[in-house]
Design a protein around this motif. Structure first.
Motif, PDB file in Angstrom:
ATOM      1  N   MET A 123       0.861  -1.174   0.000  1.00  0.00           N
ATOM      2  CA  MET A 123       0.000   0.000   0.000  1.00  0.00           C
ATOM      3  C   MET A 123       0.905   1.235   0.000  1.00  0.00           C
ATOM      4  N   ASN A 124       0.405   2.362   0.485  1.00  0.00           N
ATOM      5  CA  ASN A 124       1.197   3.594   0.451  1.00  0.00           C
ATOM      6  C   ASN A 124       1.563   4.090   1.847  1.00  0.00           C
ATOM      7  N   GLU A 128      -3.030   3.569   5.821  1.00  0.00           N
ATOM      8  CA  GLU A 128      -3.643   2.720   4.805  1.00  0.00           C
ATOM      9  C   GLU A 128      -3.325   1.244   5.068  1.00  0.00           C
ATOM     10  N   THR A 132      -5.932  -1.716   5.974  1.00  0.00           N
ATOM     11  CA  THR A 132      -5.868  -2.986   5.245  1.00  0.00           C
ATOM     12  C   THR A 132      -5.856  -4.163   6.208  1.00  0.00           C
ATOM     13  N   HIS A 302     -10.221  -5.269  -2.375  1.00  0.00           N
ATOM     14  CA  HIS A 302      -9.346  -4.267  -1.777  1.00  0.00           C
ATOM     15  C   HIS A 302      -8.332  -3.825  -2.820  1.00  0.00           C
ATOM     16  N   SER A 304      -5.546  -0.234  -4.297  1.00  0.00           N
ATOM     17  CA  SER A 304      -4.953   1.085  -4.153  1.00  0.00           C
ATOM     18  C   SER A 304      -4.310   1.453  -5.486  1.00  0.00           C
ATOM     19  N   THR A 305      -4.647   2.625  -6.003  1.00  0.00           N
ATOM     20  CA  THR A 305      -4.111   3.030  -7.302  1.00  0.00           C
ATOM     21  C   THR A 305      -2.585   3.061  -7.299  1.00  0.00           C
ATOM     22  N   GLY A 307      -0.611   1.907  -4.695  1.00  0.00           N
ATOM     23  CA  GLY A 307      -0.006   0.860  -3.891  1.00  0.00           C
ATOM     24  C   GLY A 307       0.783  -0.118  -4.748  1.00  0.00           C
TER      25      GLY A 307
END
Length: 421
Positions: A123-124, A128, A132, A302, A304-305, A307
């Protein structure tokens, strides 16, 4: 016009012998006027940094004793990390997870091996990653443990800090983080930190996970009693509950081990990682676990752009490579002895108590000396940057690459401030 670079003070003489006002004042004022006041920064404006040192717009040098809350464990501008980033920038930065890039598998395999786990979910940010872990724990509870849908409970600890999303602050007991942001999500049960008996008593058939920091960073580097982490591991295993360790600040070398849980030879079900994972260059976080835990997620559940983007993975893979050698962990442990010895000598001389683990310390300053903010301002004037938390407590977390001489110099400044020397 020439300028003289010093530690904590800068004078720029003009041709007529007068002294210009520091440029940092103008930069700082502009920043304060045009940004939301969600932080209360010290009035320093950094323009350059290398290793453990930062230089402001006036040429004043400061020893960094915060390291971006552990995001800069490897120091500012680590040459291997910069090289990895520069190389990747020329090739590819982002594809989204709709495709696979050539750095993704390398990063996930390396981090999984470092943690001794099978799967990695990049992820970032730290928050976040915590979100998760919460989703994964609930999904595991419903799919694997058989908890009734929408009934999952997660046990957390008092004094926790796991991030600032509305879900996370909902189970915080810090009024600054929590007040004014409700209503909050249900499903969290808080118990005292360090109290294994209270934790076990709070477990019900609906409990799916225990989420704790092995050391509470924001709380002031609060270290639990010896044996607590082993007890959490034993209790969660016996009750078929996941143990999620938030090692976002504590992990990746900060405490003298790869993970803070290593100090008690404990392996949680989920590692929640961040900060240092991005090498101080890009935000990178991850949840690391075995297939029987992370395998509960399926496509579309789930994402994330950014991630796991190519730039993040290239830097993260180099971070893992550096940590795999063990050299920085050993350095943190060795210099941590210096840190502990010096700080313990201040107890009764301006400090009420100190807590250290590796190159990480919380110092409870005698309120008669001043607030934590006042101490940090005094340190800034002497060329050292640190951060206060909760009243008269300050935290120290220098980059792991700091030299022993520089560390001792920074501690000399702290001693002078708290003892009035």
């Amino acid at each position: 016009m020439t300028s003289t670079t010093t530690h904590g003070t800068t004078a720029t003489p003009t041709t007529d012998g007068t002294v210009d006002a520091p440029r940092s004042q103008a930069y700082f004022q502009e920043a304060q006027e045009r940004t939301a006041h969600n932080y209360h920064p010290l009035p320093v404006v950094v323009a350059h940094a290398e290793g453990a040192w930062m230089t402001d717009v006036d040429g004043t040098r400061y020893l960094d004793m915060l390291a971006g809350y552990s995001a800069l464990n490897f120091g500012h501008g680590h040459p291997e990390l910069l090289a990895a980033a520069h190389e990747q920038l020329d090739k590819l930065t982002l594809t989204s997870r709709a495709f696979v890039h050539d750095q993704f598998g390398r990063f996930c395999a390396g981090l999984g091996d470092l943690a001794g786990k099978e799967l990695v979910l990049p992820m970032n940010t730290g928050a976040e990653a915590v979100e998760t872990a919460i989703k994964v724990a609930r999904k595991w509870g419903y799919d694997i443990k058989g908890v009734e849908n929408d009934s999952a409970e997660i046990i957390v600890a008092g004094g926790n800090f796991h991030g600032r999303t509305t879900t996370i602050v909902g189970f915080s007991d810090d009024p600054d983080a929590r007040d004014g942001f409700g209503p909050f999500a249900p499903g969290f049960v808080q118990v005292p930190y360090g109290d294994a008996a209270a934790l076990e008593e709070a477990i019900t058939p609906n409990t799916v996970a225990v989420l704790i920091e092995p050391i509470q960073g924001e709380g002031g580097v609060v270290i639990p009693p010896t044996g607590y982490l082993r007890a959490v591991r034993e209790i969660t295993t016996r009750h078929n509950v996941l143990f999620a360790a938030d090692e976002i600040q504590a992990g990746l070398g900060r405490t003298g081990r790869t993970f803070a849980c290593d100090h008690e030879d404990v392996v949680p079900d989920l590692y929640v990682l961040g900060k240092a994972l991005g090498g101080g260059i890009v935000p990178v976080s991850a949840v690391v676990a075995n297939r029987d835990v992370l395998g509960v997620l399926h496509p579309g559940q789930h994402g994330s752009t950014f991630g796991g983007n190519a730039l993040a993975c290239a830097v993260g893979a180099k971070v893992v490579e550096i940590l795999a050698s063990g050299e920085l962990q050993e350095r943190s442990e060795k210099l941590g002895i210096v840190l502990r010895t010096r700080l313990e000598s201040l107890v009764g001389r301006g400090a009420l108590a100190v807590r250290t683990r590796g190159l990480w310390a919380g110092i409870d300053v005698d309120p008669a000396v001043g607030t934590g903010r006042a101490v940090c301002e005094a340190l800034m004037a002497r060329g050292v940057l640190a951060k206060d938390t909760h009243g008269s407590t300050i935290r120290l977390a220098p980059p792991l690459v700091v030299t022993e001489d520089d560390l001792n110099w920074g501690l000399d400044q702290l001693e002078a401030v708290v003892t009035g020397g």
